[in-house]
Design an enzyme around this catalytic site. Structure first.
Site, PDB file in Angstrom:
ATOM      1  N   ARG A 138       0.583  -1.142   0.013  1.00 57.58           N
ATOM      2  CA  ARG A 138       0.177   0.148   0.054  1.00 57.58           C
ATOM      3  C   ARG A 138       0.797   1.052   0.100  1.00 57.58           C
ATOM      4  NH1 ARG A 138      -3.177   2.527   4.855  1.00 57.58           N
ATOM      5  NH2 ARG A 138      -4.847   3.902   3.729  1.00 57.58           N
ATOM      6  N   HIS A 197       0.716   4.183  -2.850  1.00 60.65           N
ATOM      7  CA  HIS A 197       0.403   5.573  -2.218  1.00 60.65           C
ATOM      8  C   HIS A 197       1.536   6.511  -2.782  1.00 60.65           C
ATOM      9  CE1 HIS A 197      -3.280   5.134   0.743  1.00 60.65           C
ATOM     10  NE2 HIS A 197      -3.362   4.422  -0.332  1.00 60.65           N
ATOM     11  N   GLU A 257       3.201  13.932   3.017  1.00 57.06           N
ATOM     12  CA  GLU A 257       2.253  13.171   2.710  1.00 57.06           C
ATOM     13  C   GLU A 257       1.762  12.208   3.705  1.00 57.06           C
ATOM     14  OE1 GLU A 257       3.292  11.218  -1.104  1.00 57.06           O
ATOM     15  OE2 GLU A 257       4.357  13.225  -1.818  1.00 57.06           O
ATOM     16  N   ASN A 268      -3.294   8.960   4.327  1.00 58.91           N
ATOM     17  CA  ASN A 268      -2.199   8.043   4.797  1.00 58.91           C
ATOM     18  C   ASN A 268      -2.049   7.821   6.386  1.00 58.91           C
ATOM     19  OD1 ASN A 268      -1.445   7.589   2.225  1.00 58.91           O
ATOM     20  ND2 ASN A 268       0.052   9.663   1.895  1.00 58.91           N
ATOM     21  N   HIS A 328      -5.776  -5.691  -3.072  1.00 53.13           N
ATOM     22  CA  HIS A 328      -6.365  -5.757  -1.703  1.00 53.13           C
ATOM     23  C   HIS A 328      -6.730  -7.104  -1.229  1.00 53.13           C
ATOM     24  CE1 HIS A 328      -8.732  -1.893  -2.794  1.00 53.13           C
ATOM     25  NE2 HIS A 328      -7.612  -1.892  -2.163  1.00 53.13           N
TER      26      HIS A 328
END
Length: 316
Positions: free
Chosen positions: A59, A63, A85, A91, A188
């Site tokens: 992930r 991102h 970020e 996040n 996922h």
């Protein structure tokens, strides 16, 4: 994975470039030949202590790449008045940054000032997949680290409430196709979702239905018990598929059964083109793995950095 696709609010897009030709799988063969085994060893050790690390690293890489390209800007700490970020709303739940820190420290001991944090993150994401039983691939290397990291830019990340048109727009802006969207969503399979990411489907869905009618009734009932309207359990949520520590195609099988968690997952079966891909990957682990590898290489080749950081959390 703690959801790959996370909360976002609007599109603010920075032009990115896919620089596959500028990257090379043998980029460090002469300058840091022990790089890959060093990173793999670090990820392996972390996974032995915490099985959620695999999802976290995958992930984190996603991102990172979706903001200013794969430039490790997601690793930078906030400083002074600048919120980085990692402190943007989507996040906040990112974790396992220490794994990249440890890998960087080990790599610096072998090859000082040579390997970018962005390359280490890309390798760690690959290792997370492999060590979870998924496919391996040659990671193109030669990325540079970025110098800019702003929390406001996380609004660019595709949100768990997106419909298929919004998802397609988000991915196409980065040179990624519908095929890439469906394949990368398969990440996922390693995930966990917090209540806030799917609250929209189980409470006050619309004026007619309290619960999303496309959601399997037994799953909906279970999710409502885990995430009541006034949920105050910070880490409450659910895994994104029933084998969430194993990299497999169960995610797609559950999509076809109405057992997806996010609206953005459900969106993949609302379009005949993406539904056909979901069905293909649900019926063949091999087809999914081949597509995932191809799309990961494509996504991770979006570049944008300028330097080699010595500390992944601080601009040089």
């Amino acid at each position: 994975m703690a959801p790959i696709i996370a909360l976002a609010f609007a599109f603010l897009f920075f032009p990115l470039s896919s620089s596959v030709s500028a990257l090379s799988s043998n980029y460090y063969d002469q300058t840091c030949p022990q790089l890959e085994q060093t990173v793999t060893s670090t990820v392996q050790k972390a996974l032995q202590n915490d099985r959620t690390v695999a999802a976290a690293l995958l992930r984190m890489h996603f991102h990172d790449c979706f903001i200013r390209g794969c430039d490790a800007s997601v690793l930078l700490n906030s400083k002074g008045n600048n919120r980085a970020e990692k402190d943007g709303p989507p996040n906040i739940s990112l974790h396992a940054f220490y794994v990249i820190d440890h890998a960087k420290t080990a790599v610096e001991a072998l090859c000082p000032g040579v390997v970018s944090c962005a390359d280490i993150l890309a390798l760690a994401a690959r290792d997370a997949v492999v060590l979870s039983g998924g496919p391996t691939w040659e990671v193109p290397k030669g990325r540079k680290d970025g110098r800019i990291s702003q929390a406001i830019d996380t609004r660019q990340l595709p949100a768990p409430v997106f419909n298929i048109s919004q998802l397609q727009q988000s991915f196409s802006q980065r040179g990624l196709s519908l095929e890439d969207l469906v394949a990368l969503s398969g990440g996922h399979t390693l995930g966990f979702a917090h209540c806030s990411s799917f609250q929209n489907r189980i409470h006050s869905f619309n004026a007619t239905f309290d619960v999303d009618p496309t959601l399997n009734p037994s799953l909906a009932s279970n999710l409502r018990s885990i995430c009541p309207v006034n949920n105050n359990v910070r880490n409450a949520g659910t895994s994104l598929d029933s084998t969430n520590f194993k990299f497999d195609n169960m995610y797609y099988k559950l999509l076809l059964q109405g057992r997806s968690i996010f609206s953005s997952d459900q969106a993949l079966v609302t379009d005949k083109r993406t539904r056909a891909l979901v069905a293909k990957y649900a019926s063949s682990q091999e087809e999914f793995e081949n597509a995932f590898v191809k799309s990961m290489i494509k996504m991770s080749s979006i570049t944008g950095g300028q330097e080699i950081r010595l500390n992944c959390r601080v601009v040089r």
